[in-house]
Write an enzyme that holds these catalytic residues in place. Sequence first.
Site, PDB file in Angstrom:
ATOM      1  N   LYS A 106      66.366  72.476  24.238  1.00 18.15           N
ATOM      2  CA  LYS A 106      67.033  71.266  24.742  1.00 18.15           C
ATOM      3  C   LYS A 106      66.770  71.133  26.241  1.00 18.15           C
ATOM      4  O   LYS A 106      67.098  72.029  27.022  1.00 18.15           O
ATOM      5  CB  LYS A 106      68.543  71.353  24.496  1.00 18.15           C
ATOM      6  CG  LYS A 106      68.924  71.217  23.028  1.00 18.15           C
ATOM      7  CD  LYS A 106      70.397  71.461  22.811  1.00 18.15           C
ATOM      8  CE  LYS A 106      71.260  70.358  23.368  1.00 18.15           C
ATOM      9  NZ  LYS A 106      72.703  70.659  23.147  1.00 18.15           N
TER      10      LYS A 106
HETATM   11  C1  E4P Z   1      74.686  67.883  22.601  1.00 18.95           C
HETATM   12  O1  E4P Z   1      73.524  67.944  22.981  1.00 18.95           O
HETATM   13  C2  E4P Z   1      75.793  68.065  23.553  1.00 18.95           C
HETATM   14  O2  E4P Z   1      75.651  69.337  24.078  1.00 18.95           O
HETATM   15  C3  E4P Z   1      77.162  67.957  22.948  1.00 18.95           C
HETATM   16  O3  E4P Z   1      77.145  67.267  21.723  1.00 18.95           O
HETATM   17  C4  E4P Z   1      78.149  67.377  23.908  1.00 18.95           C
HETATM   18  O4  E4P Z   1      79.368  67.192  23.251  1.00 18.95           O
HETATM   19  P1  E4P Z   1      80.732  66.984  24.035  1.00 18.95           P
HETATM   20  O5  E4P Z   1      80.669  65.681  24.737  1.00 18.95           O
HETATM   21  O6  E4P Z   1      81.777  67.007  22.960  1.00 18.95           O
HETATM   22  O7  E4P Z   1      80.867  68.139  24.989  1.00 18.95           O
END
Ligand code: E4P
Length: 225
Positions: A86
Site C-alpha cells: 500500500k
Molecule cells: C485502508 O486503506 C485504510 O487504511 C482504512 O480503511 C482506513 O479506515 P478508517 O478510516 O476506519 O481508519
Amino acid sequence: MKFIIDFANIEEIKKLYAYYPVDGVTTNPSILAKEGRNPYETLKKIREFIGEKGELHVQVISADAEGMIQEAHRIQQELGATTYVKIPVSREGLKAIKALATEGGNITATAIYTQMQAYLAGKAGAHYAAPYVNRIDNLGADGVKVAKEIHDIFKNNNLKTEVLAASFKNSQQVLELVKYGVGAATISPDVIEGLIKLDSVTCAVAAFTKDFEGLCGAGKSMLDC
Ligand code: E4P
C-alpha cells in the site's frame, strides 16, 4: 466485489473467516500498532492463516519514493511476492508506484480522497486504488459518490485498476458500492458484523423455533423427528 477484512488481530480474523465469505486482509500502520508487537510477527501470522492465495495488503511508512520502494521490497520478501504494497498517493507515492509497477509487484494506492489521485495512481500502474469513503464523508463531501466516480474513471479510460473502497462506518455505504459493482471493499470487523445484525431475523427464527418445539418438543430439531 471482493470482501476484505480491515484488521490485524489474528483471532478476530480467524473468527470472521469462519462466518463470512472473505477474500483477504488489509492493514495500515494504525491497525498494526493496536497489536503492540513487531509488525512482521503480526503479518506473518496473518499470511500463514490466509495462505498465498489470500490477499494481504501492507502499507509503507517512508515519505520519499526511494524509501517506499525499499520498504516494498522488504514487505514482499518477508510476506510473499503476491503481497499488495500500500502506497499513499502523494507526489512521492506516485513516483514509487510508477517504479514498482515496472517491476511487476502488486500495488494498492491508498489514502485516496480525490478522483484525480485515483486516476493518476491507476495510470501509474497500481492494481487497486483505495478511496477513504467515511473520511471523505467527514470532510463534508460524498465518499460513496467519489468511489463510484473512480470506478467509472477506470472503466472509461480502459485502466485495469480496481477500486478497493475503504474506511466504512456503516452498512449503507457498503451496500451502495456492492450495488455499483466496485472491485473490492475492505471493512472493519464491527462494520462487517453490522451488515447482518438484524433483530427482525432473530425474531423470525425464534417464532419458527417456538412453533416447531410446540410440535416436536423443547430442544428438538429436524434431527430428532
Ligand atoms: C485502508 O486503506 C485504510 O487504511 C482504512 O480503511 C482506513 O479506515 P478508517 O478510516 O476506519 O481508519
